[in-house]
Design an enzyme around this catalytic site. Structure first.
Site, PDB file in Angstrom:
ATOM      1  N   TYR A  11      59.361 -10.214  -1.799  1.00  0.00           N
ATOM      2  CA  TYR A  11      58.663 -11.349  -2.435  1.00  0.00           C
ATOM      3  C   TYR A  11      59.225 -11.662  -3.818  1.00  0.00           C
ATOM      4  O   TYR A  11      58.591 -12.407  -4.565  1.00  0.00           O
ATOM      5  CB  TYR A  11      57.175 -11.031  -2.626  1.00  0.00           C
ATOM      6  N   ARG A  23      58.412  -4.592  -2.189  1.00  0.00           N
ATOM      7  CA  ARG A  23      57.868  -5.841  -2.743  1.00  0.00           C
ATOM      8  C   ARG A  23      58.888  -6.661  -3.540  1.00  0.00           C
ATOM      9  O   ARG A  23      58.950  -7.875  -3.365  1.00  0.00           O
ATOM     10  CB  ARG A  23      56.615  -5.570  -3.581  1.00  0.00           C
ATOM     11  N   GLY A  33      41.844 -10.633  -1.521  1.00  0.00           N
ATOM     12  CA  GLY A  33      42.759 -11.603  -2.125  1.00  0.00           C
ATOM     13  C   GLY A  33      42.755 -11.717  -3.627  1.00  0.00           C
ATOM     14  O   GLY A  33      43.652 -12.335  -4.199  1.00  0.00           O
ATOM     15  N   TYR A  62      50.353  -1.851  -1.354  1.00  0.00           N
ATOM     16  CA  TYR A  62      51.497  -2.332  -0.574  1.00  0.00           C
ATOM     17  C   TYR A  62      52.801  -1.663  -1.044  1.00  0.00           C
ATOM     18  O   TYR A  62      53.861  -2.279  -1.047  1.00  0.00           O
ATOM     19  CB  TYR A  62      51.571  -3.875  -0.644  1.00  0.00           C
ATOM     20  N   GLU A  82      36.515  -7.800   1.237  1.00  0.00           N
ATOM     21  CA  GLU A  82      37.587  -6.905   1.715  1.00  0.00           C
ATOM     22  C   GLU A  82      38.672  -6.733   0.651  1.00  0.00           C
ATOM     23  O   GLU A  82      39.823  -7.092   0.868  1.00  0.00           O
ATOM     24  CB  GLU A  82      38.237  -7.497   2.969  1.00  0.00           C
ATOM     25  N   PRO A  83      38.344  -6.178  -0.511  1.00  0.00           N
ATOM     26  CA  PRO A  83      39.375  -6.048  -1.544  1.00  0.00           C
ATOM     27  C   PRO A  83      40.379  -4.948  -1.182  1.00  0.00           C
ATOM     28  O   PRO A  83      40.004  -3.932  -0.587  1.00  0.00           O
ATOM     29  CB  PRO A  83      38.583  -5.649  -2.789  1.00  0.00           C
ATOM     30  N   GLY A  84      41.618  -5.172  -1.521  1.00  0.00           N
ATOM     31  CA  GLY A  84      42.653  -4.160  -1.287  1.00  0.00           C
ATOM     32  C   GLY A  84      43.401  -3.899  -2.579  1.00  0.00           C
ATOM     33  O   GLY A  84      43.122  -2.949  -3.311  1.00  0.00           O
ATOM     34  N   ARG A  85      44.323  -4.816  -2.879  1.00  0.00           N
ATOM     35  CA  ARG A  85      45.188  -4.681  -4.054  1.00  0.00           C
ATOM     36  C   ARG A  85      44.411  -4.386  -5.338  1.00  0.00           C
ATOM     37  O   ARG A  85      44.813  -3.544  -6.147  1.00  0.00           O
ATOM     38  CB  ARG A  85      45.954  -5.994  -4.221  1.00  0.00           C
ATOM     39  N   CYS A 142      72.024   0.281   1.158  1.00  0.00           N
ATOM     40  CA  CYS A 142      73.157  -0.626   1.346  1.00  0.00           C
ATOM     41  C   CYS A 142      72.696  -2.056   1.605  1.00  0.00           C
ATOM     42  O   CYS A 142      72.897  -2.607   2.689  1.00  0.00           O
ATOM     43  CB  CYS A 142      74.019  -0.125   2.503  1.00  0.00           C
TER      44      CYS A 142
HETATM   45  N1  LLP Z   1      41.529  -9.052   4.372  1.00  0.00           N
HETATM   46  C1  LLP Z   1      42.476  -9.583   5.145  1.00  0.00           C
HETATM   47  C2  LLP Z   1      42.093 -10.207   6.415  1.00  0.00           C
HETATM   48  C3  LLP Z   1      43.828  -9.537   4.744  1.00  0.00           C
HETATM   49  O1  LLP Z   1      44.763 -10.067   5.517  1.00  0.00           O
HETATM   50  C4  LLP Z   1      44.169  -8.909   3.513  1.00  0.00           C
HETATM   51  C5  LLP Z   1      45.559  -8.836   3.092  1.00  0.00           C
HETATM   52  C6  LLP Z   1      43.134  -8.359   2.741  1.00  0.00           C
HETATM   53  C7  LLP Z   1      41.828  -8.452   3.188  1.00  0.00           C
HETATM   54  C8  LLP Z   1      43.391  -7.673   1.446  1.00  0.00           C
HETATM   55  O2  LLP Z   1      43.920  -8.532   0.499  1.00  0.00           O
HETATM   56  P1  LLP Z   1      44.113  -8.084  -1.017  1.00  0.00           P
HETATM   57  O3  LLP Z   1      42.734  -7.892  -1.606  1.00  0.00           O
HETATM   58  O4  LLP Z   1      44.888  -6.826  -1.043  1.00  0.00           O
HETATM   59  O5  LLP Z   1      44.838  -9.215  -1.619  1.00  0.00           O
HETATM   60  N2  LLP Z   1      52.145  -7.105   1.370  1.00  0.00           N
HETATM   61  C9  LLP Z   1      51.707  -8.163   0.477  1.00  0.00           C
HETATM   62  C10 LLP Z   1      50.242  -8.457   0.618  1.00  0.00           C
HETATM   63  C11 LLP Z   1      49.820  -8.815   2.014  1.00  0.00           C
HETATM   64  C12 LLP Z   1      48.334  -9.000   2.156  1.00  0.00           C
HETATM   65  C13 LLP Z   1      47.933  -9.128   3.564  1.00  0.00           C
HETATM   66  N3  LLP Z   1      46.529  -9.283   3.772  1.00  0.00           N
HETATM   67  C14 LLP Z   1      52.084  -7.776  -0.944  1.00  0.00           C
HETATM   68  O6  LLP Z   1      52.691  -6.727  -1.151  1.00  0.00           O
HETATM   69  O7  LLP Z   1      51.831  -8.537  -1.867  1.00  0.00           O
END
Ligand code: LLP
Length: 416
Positions: free
Chosen positions: A316, A312, A239, A371, A273-276, A342
């Site tokens: 959003y 995105r 997050g 994403y 759990e970092p992603g973005r 379209c």
């Molecule tokens: N852990 C869980 C349980 C999650 O649901 C998520 C993201 C993450 C970790 C990773 O979160 P991050 O570190 O990436 O913020 N499609 C949207 C974002 C959806 C995120 C869903 N869950 C966007 O493009 O902004």
């Protein structure tokens, strides 16, 4: 983003001109910098060492197996949300004992797959799910390690579509029902309670919602430990936000040090759990200008990339910086940068003031590593983009562009 920089008037990714790669590979194209990915990995990895922790990269942010392979090779695990993500993670060489599995709708066959793979734990999001995990584990003669994802009802102050920790959201179990849920699960024969999990949303740019949630979760944590449950893992989800425009998210070490302070006295391991944060600014989307169009009331740059490639902005109203890959002299124009699809929502940016572009030029959409490709689709029967990875002066194709044949590969004409 200092691996995507202008040298003279030309955008480079590390030591390679973006124009060179786009001309050779074609567009639309996702382009990643290994140097940026490594830097983001290192910052988080170093910061996470302040605590006894495991980092499980959130596969959904970018699931290309080449990027996954890099992160797993460096020792990280995976946060997955489907059987498909588990499959990818395994193919990319994950240590399955570092895999955590979230998601509200895990099916029996997905649960079976994860049990066979011996993942670290299921982050269960309902009691019904735990009952299914228990039955499935029993049938396979296994014990399933679980945690409950608990919803602390905290406002993450992010876009409503990416908020997950409010009581109106579908995620996790209500914190008021948590103790009872743990007690019920503890009685199940094939369930081994090992953790507690919480994830309140994505693209958080302030630390206070994290702290608020953690304080609530901590109270619960000690309550269930006091009931004799061995909570070896406290999973805090992902997050942490990134800079798309002028956001100033907290540095990972600020975040992790505040976690450490709040969690004083907890003896188990913390999972992140970092992603973005890891992949977001490691990638750009490159598209070609097909037409310049002036409708009398507006200027449009129409590109060969569309909302099917990067959804995105449409979904959003997300801001992504957009720059011409070749900076040309001339008066700057206010333009909408749009795709060929379209739908009126098919735009990358609106009312942007850009240097002039000519038809055939390339534009770069920044901060597209998270994403981006992972949310792309074939809408309008558009083959999905290619992906390439730059390492210093070399680049590698890490996903081939889809073909028209790929579009219909699984379809069958019937004549009933
Ligand atoms: N852990 C869980 C349980 C999650 O649901 C998520 C993201 C993450 C970790 C990773 O979160 P991050 O570190 O990436 O913020 N499609 C949207 C974002 C959806 C995120 C869903 N869950 C966007 O493009 O902004």
């Amino acid at each position: 983003m200092n691996d995507f920089i202008f040298k003279e008037n030309e955008l480079y990714c590390e030591d390679v001109p973006v124009r060179k790669i786009a001309s050779e590979v074609g567009t639309p194209l996702y382009l990643y910098s290994l140097a940026t990915l490594k830097r983001h990995f290192n910052v988080f990895d170093e910061s996470s060492k302040a605590l006894n922790s495991i980092v499980c990269y959130s596969v959904k942010a970018n699931s290309n197996i080449s990027l996954l392979h890099f992160l797993f090779k460096m020792g990280w695990g995976a946060d997955i949300v489907s059987g498909g993500e588990l499959f990818r993670a395994i193919k990319a060489g994950v240590d399955t004992r570092k895999v955590v599995y979230s998601g509200v709708g895990k099916t029996e066959s997905e649960i079976e797959f994860a049990l066979e793979a011996d993942i670290l734990m299921f982050n269960a999001e309902s009691l019904s799910e735990v009952f299914l995990i228990d039955r499935t584990a029993g049938r396979l003669n296994k014990k399933a390690r679980i945690s409950f994802r608990v919803n602390p009802d905290v406002d993450p102050k992010t876009h409503p579509y990416i908020s997950t920790g409010l009581k109106k959201n579908k995620f996790g179990i209500n914190i008021k029902q948590a103790v009872q849920a743990y007690e019920t699960a503890a009685k199940l024969p094939n369930i081994d309670i090992v953790g507690l999990d919480c994830h309140i949303g994505s693209q958080l740019t302030e630390i206070s919602p994290f702290n608020d949630a953690l304080k609530i979760i901590k109270e619960l944590l000690f309550k269930i430990i006091a009931k004799g449950m061995d909570i070896k893992y406290l999973d805090l989800g992902g997050g942490l936000g990134i800079t798309y425009e002028n956001e100033m998210p907290p540095h990972p070490s600020t975040y992790i040090n505040s976690v450490k302070k709040i969690l004083e006295g907890y003896k188990g391991q913390v999972i992140f759990e970092p992603g973005r944060l890891i992949v977001g600014n490691s990638g750009i989307l490159v598209a070609k200008v097909v037409y310049n169009k002036n409708t009398g009331s507006k200027n449009f740059i129409i590109t060969d990339g569309g909302m099917n490639d990067l959804i995105r902005p449409a979904l959003y109203e997300a801001y992504h910086e957009i720059v011409p890959v070749l900076k040309r002299e001339g008066p700057r124009l206010k333009v909408d940068i749009v795709g060929p699809i379209c739908e009126s929502a098919d735009f990358f940016g609106k009312d942007r003031v850009l240097n002039p572009v000519e038809e055939g030029d390339f534009i770069a959409v920044f901060s597209a590593g998270a994403y981006g490709f992972s949310m792309s689709s074939n809408y309008n029967s558009r083959p999905r983009a290619a992906e390439a990875l730059v390492d210093k002066d070399k680049f590698y194709i890490i996903r081939k562009r889809e073909t028209y044949e790929d579009l219909i590969d699984k379809e069958i004409i019937v004549n009933p």
